[in-house]
Design a protein around this motif. Structure first.
Motif, mmCIF file in Angstrom:
data_model
loop_
_atom_site.group_PDB
_atom_site.id
_atom_site.type_symbol
_atom_site.label_atom_id
_atom_site.label_comp_id
_atom_site.label_asym_id
_atom_site.label_seq_id
_atom_site.Cartn_x
_atom_site.Cartn_y
_atom_site.Cartn_z
ATOM 1 N N HIS A 167 2.839 -5.451 9.585
ATOM 2 C CA HIS A 167 2.259 -4.234 9.490
ATOM 3 C C HIS A 167 0.796 -4.436 10.024
ATOM 4 O O HIS A 167 0.148 -5.420 9.672
ATOM 5 C CB HIS A 167 2.247 -3.533 8.097
ATOM 6 N N THR A 168 0.107 -3.213 10.290
ATOM 7 C CA THR A 168 -1.306 -3.292 10.416
ATOM 8 C C THR A 168 -1.973 -2.243 9.705
ATOM 9 O O THR A 168 -1.391 -1.249 9.411
ATOM 10 C CB THR A 168 -1.768 -3.305 12.149
ATOM 11 N N VAL A 169 -3.267 -2.640 9.567
ATOM 12 C CA VAL A 169 -4.110 -1.338 8.924
ATOM 13 C C VAL A 169 -5.604 -1.344 9.613
ATOM 14 O O VAL A 169 -5.817 -2.480 10.049
ATOM 15 C CB VAL A 169 -3.951 -1.568 7.458
ATOM 16 N N ILE A 215 -4.522 5.929 -2.170
ATOM 17 C CA ILE A 215 -5.653 6.631 -1.601
ATOM 18 C C ILE A 215 -6.794 6.958 -2.218
ATOM 19 O O ILE A 215 -6.611 7.129 -3.474
ATOM 20 C CB ILE A 215 -5.008 7.908 -0.689
ATOM 21 N N THR A 268 -4.680 6.731 8.328
ATOM 22 C CA THR A 268 -5.135 5.936 7.024
ATOM 23 C C THR A 268 -6.189 4.754 7.718
ATOM 24 O O THR A 268 -5.852 4.507 8.400
ATOM 25 C CB THR A 268 -4.186 5.322 6.429
ATOM 26 N N TYR A 275 -9.423 2.768 0.442
ATOM 27 C CA TYR A 275 -8.374 3.285 1.173
ATOM 28 C C TYR A 275 -8.263 4.822 1.233
ATOM 29 O O TYR A 275 -8.615 5.441 0.415
ATOM 30 C CB TYR A 275 -6.727 3.028 0.490
ATOM 31 N N LEU A 311 0.764 -1.263 -0.071
ATOM 32 C CA LEU A 311 -0.070 0.025 -0.042
ATOM 33 C C LEU A 311 0.924 1.213 -0.098
ATOM 34 O O LEU A 311 2.025 1.295 0.883
ATOM 35 C CB LEU A 311 -0.788 0.061 1.260
ATOM 36 N N ASN A 312 0.733 2.234 -0.817
ATOM 37 C CA ASN A 312 1.300 3.436 -0.638
ATOM 38 C C ASN A 312 0.407 4.440 -1.070
ATOM 39 O O ASN A 312 -0.726 4.517 -1.385
ATOM 40 C CB ASN A 312 2.590 3.385 -1.665
ATOM 41 N N PRO A 313 0.836 5.730 -1.131
ATOM 42 C CA PRO A 313 0.024 6.754 -0.918
ATOM 43 C C PRO A 313 -0.626 7.246 -2.353
ATOM 44 O O PRO A 313 -1.726 7.603 -2.379
ATOM 45 C CB PRO A 313 1.018 8.210 -1.057
#
Lengths: 652, 860
Positions: free
Chosen positions: B365-367, B276, B411, B391, B271-273
């Motif tokens: 990682h967590t989201v 979004i 995020t 996202y 995932l990256n900017p």
């Protein structure tokens, strides 16, 4: 130095300058890193950068350049931040671009507002590491790195105000100077005692103020917020600054438990701590903010005074943490971090005087091991062992030694540990008491409420010496935790990996830890090789004997030992075809004579012994003589074990 | 309800057909409002609501947001060409009627989608034309206009039309998925889904993005890039079609389209900017879920002066309090009425990267996920899920009084669709979704490899290269990794036929058995490693636990169930206690686990291969004893292993020499050199995964004949000596091994060479483990009955000798035990141990010839 002040004390002005010059395109980021890289390459520039390891946070200037030598304890989630943002002045409608890199808070002037919807905004990603000082780092490496800090420690321990040695100007002591100052610690101590009595040249600040500051420094570790924040050090009783390190580039290359040296901008903005409280109060207002639990917020954004932030400009993985050695030894890598001087020259110089050092070290260890030279020999081999490769699951190069026959319940092992502590940059002594095994946490585990990895004793950096003291073991019952802990320790020894507990699953983390087990009889932990201690001398007063041993060694010699042990670990090694043949023959021969007792394991071990034996003499290939010597050593060791078994048999 | 309360009249007026009778709405509105009151009283008091919004919340965009929010398109456009006179329009028997009064023509209320819009960023949705949104909507049908949603390239009309075409026409060419049960594959898939919705009444249409992509690449791209705009359009389209076909249908609310399986992002780490505000699908494991949060969607304000009421919709997480009453123009007279405001359910969930996706040495990682309405409480901590959602990133404002903003964004993902990945483990549906996706190049490489003549040898030598020799054992393990073909005989009443191959390694300590196990465990994705010493029956099978939070009974699965479709490596098999071992009986033949405890009675799948290692009882392998005697395992269990290998120290000079060379090379060669020589572990992994997924060999005619012959031969060997030397179980083993070998070759047919290799390997293993040490003959009965035929014969002979001895002693009614023993020993020409003697006595006792009481033997 006129320029020093700038990039050292106010790096933001530099970044701002570069940013303004290059703003429309994004190379400004690269230029910033390059600029600082250049700067740090200059003569001893690295030494001028104050280090968070030795200087307490409150003595450091916020937003200045600092360095920090640390181990990655945990990795937080990557965060998106405003790489570039725009502010608007509502009165004049003037728009200004700012950079958000290296900052925690998007700054803007009193009359300005941030335009969140600006099309100029660039969102970028950075990664946060939770870093702690290298666990079990020996006191001497701190002393060598920064003698002033040593003075500070001893001073504050002695409950006297620290000297003013924190003025940044005195950080300019060069590396060579440090080396020459072998006797520095004690000297410094004396000097310091003098200081506290009389006036110091630098003592322009009133002692009173310093006193309060110093005590404030102590309170740092016991903040007055209701439950004290657990800084999550792997080893109990550790102190030091934990730090949130924000990495902007290639964070994928770093791993948990890596030792890093980072150069970056220190951020201790008190706003960060206010954020905390405000957020908690305001959490009802905005559902967005309440998505993390209170614990998680506490852990992920602790008060900046306790856990400062470093915004990394340059970061490098360290091969070793011995400050007496240049940071990188490999030629190729040496080029990438040129700000260390001529590593190859250093190595060749040292290699030329290797054998006397080895002899001295052997003598020293023999004394320490009560005159047992065979055990001392094995101890050297153990201390230079390192996992140099892994074949499938098999770690190669681990050499766990079980030193059996240690006097029970005596201070002997404690002293052995003290000596090892003096020799290696990082070490830890693990007393295997029933209580210790049942109570303490060996395996790091994930705390899902706080969303962090809670550390355990076995979370150690590479090449840490772990001394397991089994002589303390009494009869008793291990409970479930105890069994887990012991299993984990056994697994670490056999496979050199620790399975971290993520509650729903386990994750394997490879490690490289030198384990030395001291025990009375054969250890109940697995080991690669058991050496039975045969003391030649029984000193009437162990304490005195050991102390005199340590004081008798010249610090310069001690430093040589330290370099010796760290350096040899990094050497390459090979075996020629010719010797391979010979080894083959030998093995076949041995098997023929005694097929029962000679197994593949023995060959494994002998090859290891031969490897470290060659390396300990500075030879990077195996020679026939070394092979024979290795066999001889093994034979001696086995004979001892045999003999021991007989003795025990008779006793029974 | 995202449609603003203040606009209904306006909208109604502008709609193409203004004929919408106002009466039914008015008639319905009081009960619905009452019900809403009921709904919210329970929660309204608990949640402190903003009584007055902070000043800065009044963003400049707020006013126009009222009529430009995207979901509006949906409301206004759905009903257009629908027969309003339908009686159906009345009375949806649903408790959730928030939207009813304003959803207009339709009887079915629109349910607002907080997953799409609740916290949207300030992205204004508008049209390029200067018209207001409503005007454009009114002219929806005039397709000539090229209008797109502001900031996107989405034209609502075309988009809708395309999606309708997709729904009506799409037939899945590769339809095989597990969800297709009961679907006619030749008919348009989603039309059948709509039919299902009509029947079941669950108004959610799950759309596989992969299907959409194969149908219309551009539409797919739009969906991924502008989900917030495109999904409402899809909703519109789906509803139109649905109510065209099923005008009488009664639904709780209008159908919501839930796309899933967006290929944009698979891994949390990537995932990256740029992602979004896009539609993404990631997989992970739920680690924490919050309590239910009632989130205000629409605030109800009442003027304290004139009792005029108004509704204000949430905008970017804030409610703007009207400062002036529109009716009486009093300032600051509007007060929030909690229990007439509208709330929706919301839940925060933390998702953690699945362990498989993690690079070594890093922490997961967590989201954060936000689940809304129906999706609340759909997943529990510990579940593995695939989440499709949007996202989001939102800036964190430090403090309303300070103008500085933390430069970090928060995020999260607004969940649109969940798909549990591990639910199947309990239900045993095909593991379609777990199919690893191989790129075409990779498949080509693997296929190329499979064509090599020596692929079998190659693979087996790539297996654990650090372990020296033991070629046959490695081959056996290799076949185990591939496994046989799964056969289903449920129809004939036999249930599933085991396809997994079980292997037991026994032998001297220090022969790297554990290392082999570790290697296998690291190689297979679903591997479990346990040690017999430390594991209990519950740890292996499953146990029932009371969840501390929910106080529910939860079934926790143990190693065997966790390694379903994988390999369970059990070290120190011999040290396992009896009761633990007994659970293995079922697992190793039926491949299921039955559990009956604490009110939970169930049968779990445990289709796991077992790779076990056992040490001999007397630390060293005693070559004079049989396998059973050496490892002291019950023969019932042993016979369930397809292959039993002995790992012994060969003691042979040539072997030693090779071993030494191998070890020495281990100690100095660089890693690269080693890499070259052996096949990469990753390739091996992929090769096995591919074969397991895609290759399903069947027996060919010749192969069947060869198998029959082999079996008959095996039986014949024994019959010559009056014993049974093979059982149907051995035949089954042979079949499995042959199939596995065919899999190694990527062959869909089991051929004679496969059978040959299976025979050879099986014989090899038997030779090692079932050789009778006394006679040197391979005797399968050692494994099946625990005793070799010769041993049994000897026993009988001894009993007969004893009987003769006693009879020769004449008529003495009782004899001394010790003396009898001595006599027998003196008489016998071979050594007679006490055990043998006692056994003989027991045999005679069984024949009612004598009884043994204490130290005397009595004749009967």
């Amino acid at each position: 130095m006129p320029c020093v002040a700038d990039w050292l004390n106010d790096p933001f002005s530099i970044v701002q300058g570069i940013f303004v010059q290059n703003v429309p395109n994004s190379d400004w980021e690269k230029k910033v890193t390059e600029y600082f890289k250049e700067k740090l390459k200059e003569n001893n520039a690295t030494n001028w950068v104050p280090s968070l390891n030795d200087v307490p946070v409150h003595y450091l200037k916020p937003n200045s350049l600092v360095k920090f030598r640390c181990m990655v304890q945990d990795m937080f989630d990557p965060e998106f931040y405003m790489g570039v943002y725009e502010t608007v002045d509502p009165n004049t409608n003037a728009r200004v671009l700012h950079f958000g890199k290296y900052r925690d808070v998007a700054e803007c002037g009193p009359q300005q507002e941030i335009d969140l919807n600006s099309s100029q905004t660039v969102t970028l990603e950075r990664q946060t590491f939770y870093c702690v000082p290298v666990p079990g780092e020996s006191a001497w490496s701190v002393v060598v790195l920064n003698p002033k800090f040593y003075a500070y420690i001893s001073a504050s321990q002695a409950r006297v105000s620290p000297s003013t040695s924190y003025t940044p100007s005195r950080h300019k002591r060069s590396y060579e100077e440090d080396e020459d100052m072998d006797l520095y610690p004690s000297k410094q101590k004396e000097q310091h005692m003098g200081n506290s009595g009389g006036g110091d040249i630098h003592g322009s600040v009133e002692p009173k103020r310093l006193e309060t500051e110093a005590s404030a420094g102590h309170h740092l570790f016991s903040p007055n917020c209701s439950p004290p924040l657990d800084l999550n050090f792997p080893l109990p009783g550790e102190k030091g600054p934990a730090c949130l390190v924000k990495v902007y580039e290639s964070w994928d290359s770093f791993k948990v438990n890596d030792v890093l040296e980072v150069y970056g901008i220190l951020s201790v903005d008190p706003v960060l701590s206010i954020v905390n409280n405000e957020e908690r109060e305001g959490s009802v207002l905005d559902p967005m903010e309440c998505m993390d639990t209170a614990e998680e917020q506490r852990v992920h954004s602790p008060p900046a005074s306790l856990v400062p932030r470093i915004h990394v400009i340059l970061a490098q993985k360290l091969q070793h943490i011995n400050p007496l050695l240049p940071a990188c030894l490999n030629e190729e890598e040496g080029k990438t971090c040129e700000y260390m001087n001529f590593p190859s020259l250093f190595v060749s110089n040292f290699m030329s005087e290797l054998s006397p050092v080895r002899a001295e070290l052997l003598g020293f260890l023999t004394h320490a091991l009560l005159g047992d030279s065979l055990a001392a020999e094995y101890l050297i081999l153990h201390l230079i062992s390192t996992v140099y490769a892994r074949r499938d699951v098999l770690p190669l190069g681990k050499f766990t030694v079980n030193l059996s026959g240690c006097p029970r319940n005596s201070i002997f092992t404690e002293h052995i540990y003290r000596i090892i502590q003096q020799l290696v940059p990082a070490s830890y002594r693990l007393p295997m008491t029933i209580e210790n095994m049942n109570r303490s946490r060996f395996i790091p585990h994930k705390d899902y409420t706080a969303n962090r990895l809670v550390s355990g004793v076995l979370q150690l950096a590479s090449n840490t010496s772990l001394v397991v003291d089994e002589t303390q073991l009494e009869q008793g019952q291990l409970d479930a935790t105890g069994v887990h802990n012991v299993t984990a320790l056994g697994k670490l020894i056999t496979w050199q990996k620790v399975d971290y507990d993520f509650s729903y699953h386990q994750m394997e983390f490879l490690c490289n830890i030198n384990v030395l087990i001291t025990s009375e009889g054969r250890s109940f932990l697995p080991s690669d090789c058991q050496v039975h201690l045969q003391p030649q001398i029984i000193p009437p007063n162990m304490e005195e004997y050991m102390n005199s041993l340590l004081t008798a060694v010249l610090p310069s010699v001690l430093n040589k030992f330290r370099i010796y042990l760290s350096l040899l670990r990094l050497l390459d090694y090979s075996i020629s075809d010719e010797v391979t043949k010979a080894v083959e023959e030998d093995f076949v021969e041995m098997r023929k004579n005694d097929p029962e007792s000679v197994t593949a394991d023995d060959l494994h071990r002998t090859l290891l012994v031969a490897r470290f034996l060659s390396l300990s003499a500075g030879q990077t290939t195996l020679s026939r003589e070394r092979w024979l010597r290795a066999k001889q050593l093994e034979a001696l060791r086995k004979a001892r074990l045999q003999q021991q078994r007989c003795v025990n048999g008779n006793e029974l | 309800m995202s449609s603003p309360a203040s606009t209904p009249s306006r909208r109604r007026g502008k709609r193409g057909r203004g004929s919408n009778p106002p009466t039914p709405q008015d008639a319905r509105s009081p009960p619905s409002q009452k019900r809403r009151t009921d709904d919210s009283t329970s929660t309204g008091d608990l949640q402190p609501m903003p009584t007055s919004p902070p000043a800065e919340a009044q963003s400049p965009a707020a006013p126009d947001a009222l009529f430009s929010s995207p979901p509006q398109f949906r409301h206004s456009a759905i009903p257009l060409d629908f027969d309003i006179s339908s009686p159906l329009t009345y009375g949806t028997p649903s408790s959730r009627v928030e939207g009813t009064p304003r959803s207009g023509v339709r009887g079915t209320p629109v349910r607002q989608r907080p997953d799409l819009g609740s916290v949207r960023k300030a992205k204004q949705v508008d049209l390029h034309s200067d018209g207001v949104a409503d005007d454009v909507l009114a002219s929806d049908q005039s397709l000539g206009q090229r209008l797109v949603i502001w900031g996107t390239d989405v034209n609502i009309a075309t988009c809708k039309e395309k999606f309708q075409r997709f729904l009506q026409r799409f037939v899945d060419p590769l339809a095989k998925e597990d969800e297709d049960i009961g679907l006619d594959l030749s008919k348009p898939r989603y039309m059948q889904r709509l039919e299902e919705i009509n029947m079941v009444g669950e108004p959610f249409l799950n759309v596989n993005c992969d299907h959409l992509r194969s149908f219309d690449e551009n539409l797919y791209r739009q969906l991924i890039c502008y989900p917030q705009e495109v999904i409402p359009t899809f909703d519109m389209a789906a509803n139109e079609i649905f109510f065209d076909h099923y005008p009488d249908s009664i639904l709780e609310h209008q159908i919501q389209v839930r796309p899933y399986n967006a290929l944009k992002t698979r891994n949390m780490r990537s995932l990256n900017p740029e992602d979004i505000d896009q539609l993404i699908t990631i997989s992970g494991m739920v680690i924490r879920s919050s309590q239910l949060i009632p989130e205000m969607q629409e605030a109800f304000f009442k003027c304290q002066v004139c009792a005029f009421t108004t509704r204000v919709e949430i905008d970017r997480g804030r409610i703007a309090e009207p400062s002036v009453c529109k009716n009486c123009n009093t300032t600051h007279s509007m007060a929030l009425i909690h229990n007439r405001s509208m709330f929706s359910d919301k839940q925060m969930i933390k998702l953690q990267e699945s362990p498989e996706d993690m690079p070594a040495g890093q922490t997961p990682h967590t989201v954060a996920l936000f689940a809304h309405n129906d999706l609340v409480d759909k997943v529990q901590p510990g579940d593995r899920v695939n989440v499709t959602g949007i996202y989001r990133a939102a800036p964190i404002r430090l403090n309303p009084r300070v103008s500085s903003v933390k430069s970090v964004y928060k995020t999260h993902i607004d969940v649109i669709h969940y798909r549990k990945t591990d639910a199947k483990r309990l239900h045993g549906v095909d593991e379609e979704t777990e199919r690893k996706i191989f790129s075409e190049e990779r498949v080509a490489i693997l296929k190329e490899l499979s064509k090599k003549q020596d692929i079998y040898e190659r693979l087996s030598s790539a297996l654990a290269p650090s372990i020296y020799e033991h070629e046959d054992i490695k081959k056996g393990i290799l076949l185990q990794l591939f496994g046989g073909s799964r056969k289903d005989f449920t129809n004939t009443g036999r249930g599933n036929f085991r396809a997994e191959i079980n292997i037991l390694l026994c032998g001297d300590p220090g022969t790297s058995k554990s290392q082999l196990l570790q290697y296998v465990y690291n190689l297979v994705p679903r591997g479990q490693y346990t040690s017999g010493k430390g594991s209990s029956a519950v740890g292996l099978t499953a146990y029932v636990m009371k969840d501390p939070e929910t106080r529910q009974l939860v079934l926790q699965t143990g190693a065997l169930v966790l390694s379903d479709n994988g390999i369970c490596c059990i070290d120190e098999f011999d040290k396992m206690n009896e009761s633990t071992r007994s659970v293995l009986h079922e697992v190793m033949e039926q491949q299921t686990l039955s559990i009956a405890k604490a009110g939970i009675i169930c049968q779990l799948n445990a289709r796991t291969s077992i790779l076990a290692a056992a040490n001999p009882i007397e630390s060293q392998w005693n070559p004079k004893k049989t396998t059973i005697e050496n490892i002291q395992l019950p023969h019932t269990l042993l016979s369930r292993f397809d292959l039993i290998f002995l790992m012994l120290d060969p003691r042979d000079e040539a072997y030693d020499r090779r071993l030494a060379r191998h070890l020495v090379s281990l100690y100095y060669r660089s890693e690269e050199e080693i890499e070259e020589e052996y096949m990469d572990m990753a390739v091996l992994k992929d090769y096995i995964a591919y074969a397991r997924c895609y290759v399903n060999p069947r027996l060919s005619e010749e192969a069947s004949q060869a198998l029959i012959e082999a079996y008959v031969d095996m039986r014949k060997i024994g019959s010559g000596r009056g014993m049974v030397s093979a059982y149907p179980r051995q035949l089954e083993s042979l079949i499995r091994l042959a199939e596995a070998h065919a899999k190694v070759r990527f062959s869909e047919k089991v051929e004679t060479i496969d059978v040959e290799e299976a025979k050879r390997l099986h014989r090899e293993a038997l030779k090692q483990s079932a050789t009778d040490p006394r006679t040197g003959i391979v005797d399968i009965s050692i494994l099946t009955t625990g005793m070799s035929a010769t041993a049994r014969k000897r026993k009988e002979e001894l009993a007969q000798a004893l009987r003769k001895l006693i009879q020769s002693k004449g008529k003495a009614p009782s004899l001394k035990y010790q003396q009898l023993f001595d006599d027998l020993r003196a008489q016998s020409d071979t050594a007679v141990t006490k055990e043998m003697f006692e056994e003989a006595l027991r045999a005679l006792a069984d024949e009612d010839f004598l009884t043994v009481t204490g130290k005397t033997v009595r004749l009967l």
